[in-house]
Scaffold this motif. Structure first.
Motif, short mmCIF file in Angstrom:
data_model
loop_
_atom_site.label_atom_id
_atom_site.label_comp_id
_atom_site.label_asym_id
_atom_site.label_seq_id
_atom_site.Cartn_x
_atom_site.Cartn_y
_atom_site.Cartn_z
N ASP A 121 3.44 10.75 -6.33
CA ASP A 121 4.38 11.31 -7.30
C ASP A 121 3.67 11.72 -8.58
O ASP A 121 3.93 12.80 -9.13
CB ASP A 121 5.50 10.31 -7.61
N GLN A 122 2.77 10.87 -9.04
CA GLN A 122 2.03 11.18 -10.27
C GLN A 122 1.15 12.41 -10.07
O GLN A 122 1.07 13.27 -10.94
CB GLN A 122 1.18 9.98 -10.69
N LYS A 123 0.50 12.49 -8.92
CA LYS A 123 -0.38 13.63 -8.65
C LYS A 123 0.43 14.92 -8.57
O LYS A 123 0.00 15.97 -9.05
CB LYS A 123 -1.13 13.41 -7.34
N THR A 160 1.91 20.13 -11.26
CA THR A 160 2.80 21.14 -11.81
C THR A 160 2.39 21.53 -13.23
O THR A 160 2.57 22.68 -13.63
CB THR A 160 4.27 20.67 -11.82
N ILE A 161 1.83 20.58 -13.97
CA ILE A 161 1.40 20.85 -15.33
C ILE A 161 0.04 21.56 -15.33
O ILE A 161 -0.11 22.61 -15.93
CB ILE A 161 1.33 19.54 -16.15
N THR A 162 -0.91 20.95 -14.70
CA THR A 162 -2.26 21.51 -14.60
C THR A 162 -2.67 21.48 -13.13
O THR A 162 -2.78 20.39 -12.57
CB THR A 162 -3.27 20.67 -15.41
N PRO A 163 -2.89 22.62 -12.51
CA PRO A 163 -3.22 22.63 -11.08
C PRO A 163 -4.44 21.78 -10.75
O PRO A 163 -5.42 21.76 -11.47
CB PRO A 163 -3.50 24.11 -10.80
N VAL A 164 -4.33 21.07 -9.63
CA VAL A 164 -5.40 20.21 -9.15
C VAL A 164 -6.50 21.11 -8.57
O VAL A 164 -6.23 22.19 -8.06
CB VAL A 164 -4.86 19.25 -8.07
N GLN A 194 -2.54 13.26 1.15
CA GLN A 194 -1.91 12.03 0.69
C GLN A 194 -0.51 11.88 1.27
O GLN A 194 -0.09 10.79 1.65
CB GLN A 194 -1.87 12.01 -0.83
N ARG A 195 0.22 12.98 1.36
CA ARG A 195 1.56 12.95 1.93
C ARG A 195 1.50 12.53 3.40
O ARG A 195 2.33 11.74 3.86
CB ARG A 195 2.20 14.33 1.78
N ARG A 196 0.52 13.01 4.12
CA ARG A 196 0.38 12.65 5.53
C ARG A 196 -0.04 11.20 5.71
O ARG A 196 0.39 10.54 6.66
CB ARG A 196 -0.60 13.59 6.21
N THR A 197 -0.86 10.71 4.81
CA THR A 197 -1.25 9.29 4.87
C THR A 197 -0.04 8.40 4.68
O THR A 197 0.13 7.41 5.38
CB THR A 197 -2.32 9.00 3.79
N ILE A 198 0.82 8.77 3.73
CA ILE A 198 2.06 8.01 3.49
C ILE A 198 2.92 8.02 4.75
O ILE A 198 3.48 7.00 5.16
CB ILE A 198 2.81 8.56 2.28
N ALA A 199 3.01 9.17 5.39
CA ALA A 199 3.81 9.28 6.61
C ALA A 199 3.25 8.40 7.73
O ALA A 199 4.01 7.76 8.46
CB ALA A 199 3.86 10.74 7.05
N ARG A 200 1.92 8.35 7.83
CA ARG A 200 1.31 7.49 8.85
C ARG A 200 1.63 6.03 8.60
O ARG A 200 1.93 5.28 9.52
CB ARG A 200 -0.21 7.68 8.85
N ARG A 224 0.83 -1.21 0.00
CA ARG A 224 0.00 0.00 0.00
C ARG A 224 0.86 1.25 0.00
O ARG A 224 0.54 2.23 -0.68
CB ARG A 224 -0.89 -0.05 1.24
N VAL A 225 1.97 1.25 0.76
CA VAL A 225 2.88 2.40 0.78
C VAL A 225 3.46 2.63 -0.61
O VAL A 225 3.49 3.77 -1.09
CB VAL A 225 4.01 2.20 1.82
N ASP A 226 3.91 1.56 -1.26
CA ASP A 226 4.47 1.69 -2.60
C ASP A 226 3.45 2.28 -3.58
O ASP A 226 3.77 3.16 -4.37
CB ASP A 226 4.97 0.34 -3.11
N ALA A 227 2.21 1.80 -3.49
CA ALA A 227 1.16 2.29 -4.38
C ALA A 227 0.84 3.76 -4.09
O ALA A 227 0.67 4.56 -5.01
CB ALA A 227 -0.09 1.44 -4.22
N GLU A 228 0.77 4.12 -2.82
CA GLU A 228 0.46 5.50 -2.44
C GLU A 228 1.57 6.46 -2.86
O GLU A 228 1.30 7.56 -3.30
CB GLU A 228 0.23 5.61 -0.93
N VAL A 229 2.82 6.03 -2.71
CA VAL A 229 3.95 6.88 -3.12
C VAL A 229 3.93 7.11 -4.63
O VAL A 229 4.13 8.23 -5.10
CB VAL A 229 5.30 6.26 -2.67
#
Length: 65
Positions: free
Chosen positions: A26-28, A33-37, A46-52, A17-22
């Motif tokens: 990265d893709q997001k 950077t190309i088109t703002p979310v 998402q960054r905080r979820t990865i940290a958890r 799950r960590v690998d998939a989230e990372v």
């Protein structure tokens, strides 16, 4: 993802799950950077979820030794 949900996962599932989230993070970030979310707070969440998840993995690593 809540902390309780993270703790219920097995170690193998958590690593996958960590690998998939990372990869998704990265893709997001690249897409942002190309088109703002619409909601840039999603990137932060998402960054905080990865940290958890990584914190839980480290906790398990230290307690198994």
């Amino acid at each position: 993802m809540k902390i309780a949900e993270i703790k219920e996962l097995s170690t193998k599932e958590l690593i996958e799950r960590v690998d998939a989230e990372v990869a998704a993070y990265d893709q997001k970030r690249i897409n942002h950077t190309i088109t703002p979310v619409d909601n840039p707070a999603q990137i932060k969440q998402q960054r905080r979820t990865i940290a958890r998840m990584k914190s839980e993995l480290r906790y398990r690593e230290l307690n198994n030794k």
